[in-house]
Design an enzyme around this catalytic site. Structure first.
Site, mmCIF file in Angstrom:
data_model
loop_
_atom_site.group_PDB
_atom_site.id
_atom_site.type_symbol
_atom_site.label_atom_id
_atom_site.label_comp_id
_atom_site.label_asym_id
_atom_site.label_seq_id
_atom_site.Cartn_x
_atom_site.Cartn_y
_atom_site.Cartn_z
ATOM 1 C CG HIS A 44 -2.041 -0.984 1.092
ATOM 2 N ND1 HIS A 44 -1.823 -2.342 1.128
ATOM 3 C CD2 HIS A 44 -3.375 -0.832 0.911
ATOM 4 C CE1 HIS A 44 -2.979 -2.981 0.991
ATOM 5 N NE2 HIS A 44 -3.927 -2.091 0.849
ATOM 6 C CG ASP A 173 -4.020 -1.273 8.552
ATOM 7 O OD1 ASP A 173 -5.146 -1.526 8.087
ATOM 8 O OD2 ASP A 173 -3.121 -0.717 7.885
ATOM 9 C CG MET A 174 -8.091 -6.065 10.816
ATOM 10 S SD MET A 174 -8.538 -7.335 12.022
ATOM 11 C CE MET A 174 -9.531 -8.421 10.981
ATOM 12 C CD1 TRP A 225 -19.967 -17.661 10.961
ATOM 13 C CD2 TRP A 225 -19.046 -19.336 9.819
ATOM 14 N NE1 TRP A 225 -19.552 -18.591 11.879
ATOM 15 C CE2 TRP A 225 -18.981 -19.639 11.210
ATOM 16 C CE3 TRP A 225 -18.523 -20.259 8.911
ATOM 17 C CZ2 TRP A 225 -18.411 -20.820 11.700
ATOM 18 C CZ3 TRP A 225 -17.961 -21.430 9.402
ATOM 19 C CH2 TRP A 225 -17.913 -21.707 10.774
ATOM 20 C CE LYS A 226 -17.480 -16.906 14.954
ATOM 21 N NZ LYS A 226 -16.688 -17.235 16.176
#
Length: 247
Positions: A44, A173-174, A225-226
């Site tokens: 980034h 940061d994810m 799914w979470k």
């Protein structure tokens, strides 16, 4: 290859000035790219800079646009990014949120009509260095299938949480995909496998092949799914608060 930080910042800043940024905004934008690369988040930082320049040249990003406040109530403000540079819009929004927090104890700025903010953690560090807890996220283009699906319908919406500490700030940061799109590209370009499965190939098989995941568009949500559910919830809150568009 190693390049001195000052040299990198100077080259980026001069290039931005040549395509229309004011010297002050060019320097700030260059700092956000150079800091990201300095900190080792290559996907980034400098690696994304050519794509950023391309979005300016194709008209997606307006170099002269600065965000404007379009509504406020107490500690909450809504801003229009006016298609300005995403990292500058995000930096200014966090600065305003910090100022609101100084006045009210808490501050929230919701930003619409903007574009890629590059490294989300930059604004977490900005908050922490100001002595504030920072929580921020953004929605994205549809680049991840919801859990159980095969077509990208939701975003891998990045989430940042920053906590200031005298002995060193904690900044999470994810992305909500196991690997961000930028990270997949970095692994592919180096010819390296992912350390853990990051998505599905076109046959629906979990794989560590970054190129196969890019080809299928089937990124794996964190927590299965979470992560998928959290991505949708963050998208909804961002769109409602800002008056912007949901993915």
């Amino acid at each position: 290859m190693r390049v001195a930080y000052g040299e990198l910042h100077d080259v980026l800043s001069r290039a931005l000035s040549r395509i229309g940024f004011t010297p002050e905004r060019a320097a700030r934008c260059a700092s956000l790219f150079a800091d990201t690369t300095r900190d080792g988040i290559y996907s980034h930082g400098l690696n994304r800079y050519p794509r950023f320049i391309a979005t300016i040249r194709n008209g997606v990003v307006d170099v002269g646009a600065e965000p404007q406040c379009v509504g406020r109530r107490g500690a909450f403000e809504r801003w229009d990014g006016r298609r300005g540079a995403g990292n500058l819009n995000a930096h200014q929004s966090m600065a305003r949120a910090i100022a609101l927090a100084r006045e009210h104890g808490i501050g929230c700025v919701a930003l619409a009509n903007t574009n890629h903010w590059m490294r989300g953690g930059s604004y977490g560090w900005q908050a922490a260095e100001a002595g504030a807890i920072g929580i921020c996220w953004t929605n994205t283009l549809a680049n991840m299938p919801p859990w159980g699906g095969a077509e990208p319908r939701i975003g891998n919406n990045p989430l940042v949480v920053a906590v200031p500490r005298p002995m060193g700030h904690v900044v999470l940061d994810m992305a909500l995909s196991q690997f961000s799109v930028g990270a997949l590209g970095a692994y592919r370009s180096r010819g390296e496998p992912l350390p853990v499965a990051g998505g599905f190939d076109r046959d629906g098989t979990l794989t560590c092949d970054a190129g196969a995941i890019e080809d299928s568009g089937r990124l794996l949500p964190v927590g299965f799914w979470k992560g998928s559910g959290l991505a949708m919830a963050l998208d909804l809150v961002a769109a409602i608060a800002s008056g912007g568009r949901a993915t």
